[in-house]
Motif scaffolding. Sequence first.
Motif, short mmCIF file in Angstrom:
data_model
loop_
_atom_site.label_atom_id
_atom_site.label_comp_id
_atom_site.label_asym_id
_atom_site.label_seq_id
_atom_site.Cartn_x
_atom_site.Cartn_y
_atom_site.Cartn_z
N GLY A 157 0.81 -1.21 0.00
CA GLY A 157 0.00 0.00 0.00
C GLY A 157 0.84 1.26 0.00
N THR A 158 1.91 1.25 -0.78
CA THR A 158 2.83 2.38 -0.81
C THR A 158 3.12 2.76 -2.26
OG1 THR A 158 4.95 3.17 0.05
CG2 THR A 158 4.91 0.93 -0.80
N THR A 159 4.04 3.69 -2.46
CA THR A 159 4.39 4.14 -3.81
C THR A 159 5.43 3.22 -4.42
OG1 THR A 159 6.21 5.55 -3.05
CG2 THR A 159 4.00 6.54 -3.12
N PRO A 160 5.54 3.20 -5.76
CA PRO A 160 6.61 2.43 -6.38
C PRO A 160 8.01 2.86 -5.92
CG PRO A 160 4.94 2.97 -8.00
CD PRO A 160 4.58 3.74 -6.76
N ARG A 161 8.19 4.14 -5.62
CA ARG A 161 9.51 4.57 -5.15
C ARG A 161 9.84 3.94 -3.79
NH1 ARG A 161 12.25 8.56 -7.18
NH2 ARG A 161 10.36 9.59 -7.95
N ALA A 162 8.88 3.97 -2.88
CA ALA A 162 9.10 3.36 -1.58
C ALA A 162 9.34 1.86 -1.72
CB ALA A 162 7.91 3.62 -0.66
N ALA A 163 8.62 1.23 -2.64
CA ALA A 163 8.82 -0.20 -2.88
C ALA A 163 10.22 -0.48 -3.42
CB ALA A 163 7.76 -0.71 -3.85
N ALA A 164 10.68 0.36 -4.35
CA ALA A 164 12.04 0.18 -4.89
C ALA A 164 13.08 0.35 -3.80
CB ALA A 164 12.28 1.18 -6.02
N HIS A 165 12.88 1.34 -2.94
CA HIS A 165 13.81 1.53 -1.82
C HIS A 165 13.80 0.31 -0.91
CE1 HIS A 165 13.98 6.23 -2.04
NE2 HIS A 165 14.24 5.65 -3.19
N GLY A 166 12.64 -0.32 -0.76
CA GLY A 166 12.57 -1.53 0.05
C GLY A 166 13.36 -2.67 -0.55
N VAL A 167 13.29 -2.83 -1.88
CA VAL A 167 14.08 -3.86 -2.56
C VAL A 167 15.57 -3.61 -2.36
CG1 VAL A 167 14.65 -4.89 -4.79
CG2 VAL A 167 12.28 -4.30 -4.27
N VAL A 168 15.97 -2.35 -2.49
CA VAL A 168 17.38 -1.99 -2.29
C VAL A 168 17.82 -2.29 -0.86
CG1 VAL A 168 19.02 -0.06 -2.20
CG2 VAL A 168 17.40 -0.24 -4.10
N ALA A 169 16.98 -1.92 0.11
CA ALA A 169 17.31 -2.17 1.52
C ALA A 169 17.51 -3.65 1.79
CB ALA A 169 16.21 -1.60 2.41
N ASP A 170 16.77 -4.50 1.08
CA ASP A 170 16.94 -5.95 1.24
C ASP A 170 18.24 -6.43 0.62
OD1 ASP A 170 14.47 -6.04 2.46
OD2 ASP A 170 13.39 -6.74 0.67
N ARG A 171 18.64 -5.82 -0.50
CA ARG A 171 19.76 -6.35 -1.27
C ARG A 171 21.13 -5.82 -0.83
NH1 ARG A 171 17.43 -6.67 -7.52
NH2 ARG A 171 15.82 -8.23 -7.02
N LEU A 172 21.19 -4.58 -0.36
CA LEU A 172 22.50 -4.01 0.00
C LEU A 172 23.23 -4.83 1.05
CD1 LEU A 172 21.96 -0.13 -0.09
CD2 LEU A 172 23.33 -1.53 -1.65
N PRO A 173 22.58 -5.28 2.12
CA PRO A 173 23.31 -6.11 3.10
C PRO A 173 23.80 -7.43 2.50
CG PRO A 173 21.28 -5.26 4.07
CD PRO A 173 21.21 -4.97 2.59
N VAL A 174 23.03 -7.99 1.56
CA VAL A 174 23.46 -9.23 0.91
C VAL A 174 24.72 -8.99 0.10
CG1 VAL A 174 22.79 -10.99 -0.78
CG2 VAL A 174 21.10 -10.09 0.83
N ILE A 175 24.74 -7.88 -0.65
CA ILE A 175 25.93 -7.52 -1.43
C ILE A 175 27.11 -7.24 -0.52
CG2 ILE A 175 26.89 -5.79 -3.02
CD1 ILE A 175 24.02 -5.47 -4.14
N ALA A 176 26.85 -6.51 0.57
CA ALA A 176 27.93 -6.17 1.50
C ALA A 176 28.51 -7.40 2.17
CB ALA A 176 27.41 -5.19 2.56
N GLU A 177 27.67 -8.36 2.54
CA GLU A 177 28.18 -9.59 3.17
C GLU A 177 29.01 -10.41 2.19
OE1 GLU A 177 28.18 -10.56 6.27
OE2 GLU A 177 27.14 -8.71 6.84
N ARG A 178 28.64 -10.35 0.92
CA ARG A 178 29.40 -11.11 -0.09
C ARG A 178 30.74 -10.48 -0.41
NH1 ARG A 178 27.24 -12.99 -6.14
NH2 ARG A 178 29.22 -13.92 -6.81
N PHE A 179 30.74 -9.13 -0.51
CA PHE A 179 31.94 -8.45 -1.00
C PHE A 179 32.61 -7.56 0.03
CE2 PHE A 179 29.24 -9.14 -4.77
CZ PHE A 179 30.08 -10.00 -5.47
N GLY A 180 32.00 -7.41 1.19
CA GLY A 180 32.59 -6.54 2.22
C GLY A 180 31.90 -5.20 2.28
N TRP A 181 31.79 -4.65 3.48
CA TRP A 181 31.09 -3.39 3.69
C TRP A 181 31.89 -2.19 3.19
CZ3 TRP A 181 26.14 -2.71 5.26
CH2 TRP A 181 25.47 -3.85 5.75
N TYR A 182 33.20 -2.28 3.13
CA TYR A 182 34.01 -1.11 2.78
C TYR A 182 34.94 -1.39 1.61
CZ TYR A 182 32.30 0.33 7.32
OH TYR A 182 31.49 0.65 8.36
N ALA A 183 34.77 -2.53 0.95
CA ALA A 183 35.68 -2.88 -0.16
C ALA A 183 35.34 -2.11 -1.41
CB ALA A 183 35.59 -4.37 -0.43
#
Length: 387
Positions: free
Chosen positions: A361-387
């Motif tokens: 029940g939100t906007t497409p922008r908020a939904a896209a931000h939610g997808v990003v919020a889910d994926r960034l930690p996955v990417i960071a765990e795979r490649f490192g938070w500061y690499a």
Amino acid sequence: MSLTWTDHVTGRRGHLVIDRLVRGVSSGGLRMREGCTLDEVAGLARGMTMKEALHYNPEGRYIPLGGAKGGIDCDPRDPEAYGVLVRYLRAMRPHIEHFWTTGEDLGLTQDLVDRAAAEAGLVSSIQAVYPLLDDEAAARRRLADAFAVDVDGIGLDELAGGCGVAESVLTALDRAGVPRAGTRVSVQGFGTMGGATARFLARAGLKIVAVADVKGTIVHPDGLDVEALLAARDAHGTVDRAALRADDAELPGDAWLSADVDVLVPAAVSYAVDAGNQAGITARWIVEAANMPVLPEAEELLAARGITVLPDVVVNSATNAWWWWTLFGDIGADPDEAFAHIRSSMRALVEQVLARAERDGTTPRAAAHGVVADRLPVIAERFGWYA
């Protein structure tokens, strides 16, 4: 990290913001426009982080990078603009060599960036990514071959982003059960992104009834001749009015906004739709081909009126992704393969975002931000938070 540079010759300023590094590298274009600010560049850099994360596919050869952006406060038509560009690239050379891959954006073509980069002593504007490639020579040949492909008079590199924008529009129409034939579209900006989007939508059966450039808005209620307009535009996307048909009309520059259409495609400058002028919009969808064209307060008012904004971080992300899909070898230098990959990837992404927005029940922008919020930690765990 943010930097501001002052040109010692003209006093003009340029900016670089690196929002995030992944595997030690970031990605984001370089824009040139009068009035470009550090805050603008920072917002664009955050957007690039999101665009990269949205295309994360753990099975793909292309692994998303971090986000960054560059910007130069100068009119690209200024006679001094090219010299400013070369000096900016020289000043940013250490970052381009190691941390920041860049390319064309608002006001700049890739050919111009490449020429200026060579004059500034750079191997390439994307050389920071070369150490991540399995076979650098083969990857560079593949990308060079792709940039040499011409599709009906327009380079494949200029069409990739517009193909993604068009597929975003078509996905929204299909989900809503709206027929493509006869759907009316207004496009602001007729450069690389706007022109390519108009071509793909027209070929899909939609009517492009309004096109705006710096000279004003060209309109025809039954649809413009998009191919003729594309053939008559200059390097900055300005259409030669001598190419207009007798029954094409010219209106003021802001007429694109209130055109009687189903879909608005802002494909030029940022901040084009504000709390005031949004009141004149009657379209059902606004599809952000440009970066940050709809201000947040305007988006809230539009949502309250039932108008859906498909956000830039999703809609125009295919330009960046196409570079990396090609360089890393997910696709070859073939237009049919490229367009098929762009369409399938963008359709899946837009479907995911719209379904999440509907569910939450939100906007497409908020939904896209939610997808990003889910994926960034996955990417960071795979490649490192500061690499």
